[in-house]
Design an enzyme around this catalytic site. Structure first.
Site, PDB file in Angstrom:
ATOM      1  N   PHE A 157       0.866  -1.185   0.000  1.00  0.00           N
ATOM      2  CA  PHE A 157       0.000   0.000   0.000  1.00  0.00           C
ATOM      3  C   PHE A 157       0.896   1.227   0.000  1.00  0.00           C
ATOM      4  O   PHE A 157       1.651   1.460   0.938  1.00  0.00           O
ATOM      5  CB  PHE A 157      -0.952   0.059   1.204  1.00  0.00           C
ATOM      6  N   ASP A 242       9.374   3.053   1.918  1.00  0.00           N
ATOM      7  CA  ASP A 242       8.174   3.820   2.239  1.00  0.00           C
ATOM      8  C   ASP A 242       7.924   3.661   3.742  1.00  0.00           C
ATOM      9  O   ASP A 242       7.378   2.664   4.196  1.00  0.00           O
ATOM     10  CB  ASP A 242       6.975   3.314   1.416  1.00  0.00           C
ATOM     11  N   LYS A 271       2.429  11.128   7.032  1.00  0.00           N
ATOM     12  CA  LYS A 271       1.600  10.871   8.218  1.00  0.00           C
ATOM     13  C   LYS A 271       2.077  11.647   9.464  1.00  0.00           C
ATOM     14  O   LYS A 271       1.845  12.831   9.542  1.00  0.00           O
ATOM     15  CB  LYS A 271       1.469   9.370   8.447  1.00  0.00           C
TER      16      LYS A 271
HETATM   17  C1  PLP Z   1      -0.930   6.051   4.218  1.00  0.00           C
HETATM   18  C2  PLP Z   1       0.195   5.553   3.390  1.00  0.00           C
HETATM   19  C3  PLP Z   1       0.534   6.167   2.174  1.00  0.00           C
HETATM   20  C4  PLP Z   1      -0.304   7.263   1.551  1.00  0.00           C
HETATM   21  O1  PLP Z   1      -0.369   8.398   2.374  1.00  0.00           O
HETATM   22  P1  PLP Z   1      -1.539   9.469   2.117  1.00  0.00           P
HETATM   23  O2  PLP Z   1      -1.149  10.618   2.986  1.00  0.00           O
HETATM   24  O3  PLP Z   1      -2.822   8.814   2.540  1.00  0.00           O
HETATM   25  O4  PLP Z   1      -1.536   9.796   0.674  1.00  0.00           O
HETATM   26  C5  PLP Z   1       1.622   5.690   1.481  1.00  0.00           C
HETATM   27  N1  PLP Z   1       2.355   4.676   1.954  1.00  0.00           N
HETATM   28  C6  PLP Z   1       2.080   4.063   3.127  1.00  0.00           C
HETATM   29  C7  PLP Z   1       2.950   2.948   3.613  1.00  0.00           C
HETATM   30  C8  PLP Z   1       0.972   4.470   3.869  1.00  0.00           C
HETATM   31  O5  PLP Z   1       0.663   3.839   4.995  1.00  0.00           O
END
Ligand code: PLP
Length: 420
Positions: A157, A242, A271
């Site tokens: 994700f 990520d 985040k």
């Molecule tokens: C939440 C998330 C994203 C996307 O972040 P948004 O601010 O919702 O666009 C990307 N990568 C990971 C691992 C995430 O948990």
């Protein structure tokens, strides 16, 4: 004719409807249905607690998918936000701002890298990381124009843009949104041999979550990330971590990669970086990577704005003390120990690191959604993911007693609340 939600609340009692009922009804009328929220209407929040519009209190064990690592309205962060609100909030990058340099310097130092590219949402950081990797491939590695590929993991994700859902393996996230962006190759998460076998002379990056969050807090095999690091180095491929959900103290470390002693070439952050006040994300890397961007080639109107970077600098200063990382490690050990005690009592498995736990519930007892609803009735907010997995990721300001209480409530809910 009611003008505001508050007006409608005042009349609620006469109709026998709660404030919750009214707020959900109003929201449903005018909101795209891209979420299926629990029937809890948040109104205010402090620390690890959320209060709803009918005055019920809930222990927040989701923390907005780790965006609320430092707690709701953390006083240090809100003070920084208030101070900056009184000075300046937005300049655009057409001018310099005296907030950008300090933020980028502090975040570079925290990550041990040279440079920061500030953006807003997590998905934007991922998109930016992909663009930087492709440009690095073209200019530094010498990959022919248009032929770059990036290796990703199945069940990843990384966000919701077209390019990102193009390499999602979740049909719900992907179906109907084609045509898709080419240039991605998926391998099973945790399979370093598959990574090595998939890389070719046109591979510019391996993009991974160190721990797969949305997939259910899936831990990689112990040797996976160290092996990926070595493979990337050997093949002149960028390792992009990520850490948008796993980073910034969630796992007991500044970056989850540290747990395996791995340093990626590129960190993607988001985040919690915005302190639960503003969206703030970043690509963090050395100058040989981020240096490929020249004026005009990439940007964002709000990226690196004074309000966000003032808040982000405070967040980075809080992380630099190590206090939140230690707290997450210690309390996480307690959370995991207490959750593991429920194995055999409705829980099948517990995974994760620090204050981050994926709990697989016996599907014979009920769905994750049913259990989330039962827990909300008991004053605990969690989110199910993938059928019968619950995710616990409370704000790191949660106390040991609150953790014990939450796990006790989970035990009670498993024993008494589910249809069988
Ligand atoms: C939440 C998330 C994203 C996307 O972040 P948004 O601010 O919702 O666009 C990307 N990568 C990971 C691992 C995430 O948990």
């Amino acid at each position: 004719m009611l003008n505001t939600v508050t007006d409608s609340f005042a009349d609620a009692a006469t109709d026998g409807l709660t404030n919750t009922d009214l707020a959900i009804e109003l929201e449903a009328k005018h909101t795209a249905r891209n979420y299926a929220p629990l029937p809890v209407v948040a109104h205010s929040a402090t620390g690890a607690w959320i209060t709803d519009v009918d005055g019920r209190r809930y222990l927040d064990c989701l923390a907005a998918y780790s965006a609320v690592n430092f707690g709701h309205r953390n006083p240090t962060i809100t003070a920084a936000a208030h101070a900056q609100l009184d000075i300046m909030t937005l300049a655009s990058r057409a001018f310099h701002s005296d907030r950008l340099g300090p933020f980028n310097e502090a975040l570079s130092r925290l990550a041990g890298k040279d440079m920061v590219l500030p953006m807003n949402s997590g998905a934007e950081a991922v998109e930016s990381g992909i663009k930087v990797a492709r440009k690095w491939g073209a200019e530094v590695k010498g990959v022919p124009a248009g032929l770059a590929n990036i290796v990703v993991a199945e069940n990843n994700f990384h966000g919701r843009t077209i390019s990102i859902v193009s390499f999602s393996s979740d049909p719900v996230a992907r179906d109907g949104f084609g045509p898709y962006t080419p240039g991605f190759r998926a391998v099973p998460f945790g399979d370093a041999d598959a990574v090595a076998a998939t890389i070719d002379e046109n591979t510019v990056a391996v993009l991974l979550e160190p721990i797969q969050g949305e997939a259910g807090i899936i831990m990689p095999p112990e040797d996976f990330l160290p092996r990926v690091r070595r493979i990337c180095t050997d093949h002149n491929v960028l390792m992009i971590a990520d850490e948008i959900q796993s980073g910034l103290a969630r796992t007991g470390y500044t970056f989850a990669c540290e747990h395996w002693g791995v340093v990626p070439d590129v960190y993607l952050l988001g985040k919690a970086l915005g302190g639960a006040v503003v969206p703030l994300s970043a690509v963090v890397a050395d100058a040989d990577v981020l240096g490929v961007l020249n004026p005009g080639e990439h940007g964002s109107t709000f990226g690196g704005n004074p309000l966000a970077t003032a808040i982000g600098t405070t967040v980075v200063e809080m992380l630099a003390t190590g206090e939140f990382q230690s707290r997450s490690k210690e309390l996480g050990a307690r959370l995991h120990e207490r959750l593991r005690a429920l194995i055999g009592r409705g829980v099948l498995a517990v995974r994760g690191l620090g204050l981050w736990a994926g709990v697989d519930v016996d599907p014979a007892l009920g769905t994750g959604k049913q259990l989330s609803l039962a827990l909300a009735d008991r004053g605990i907010l969690v989110k199910d993911t993938h059928g019968s997995t619950l995710r616990f990721a409370p704000p790191i300001v949660i106390t040991a007693e609150e953790i014990d209480w939450a796990v006790d409530q989970l035990a009670e809910a498993l024993a008494h609340d589910l249809p069988r």
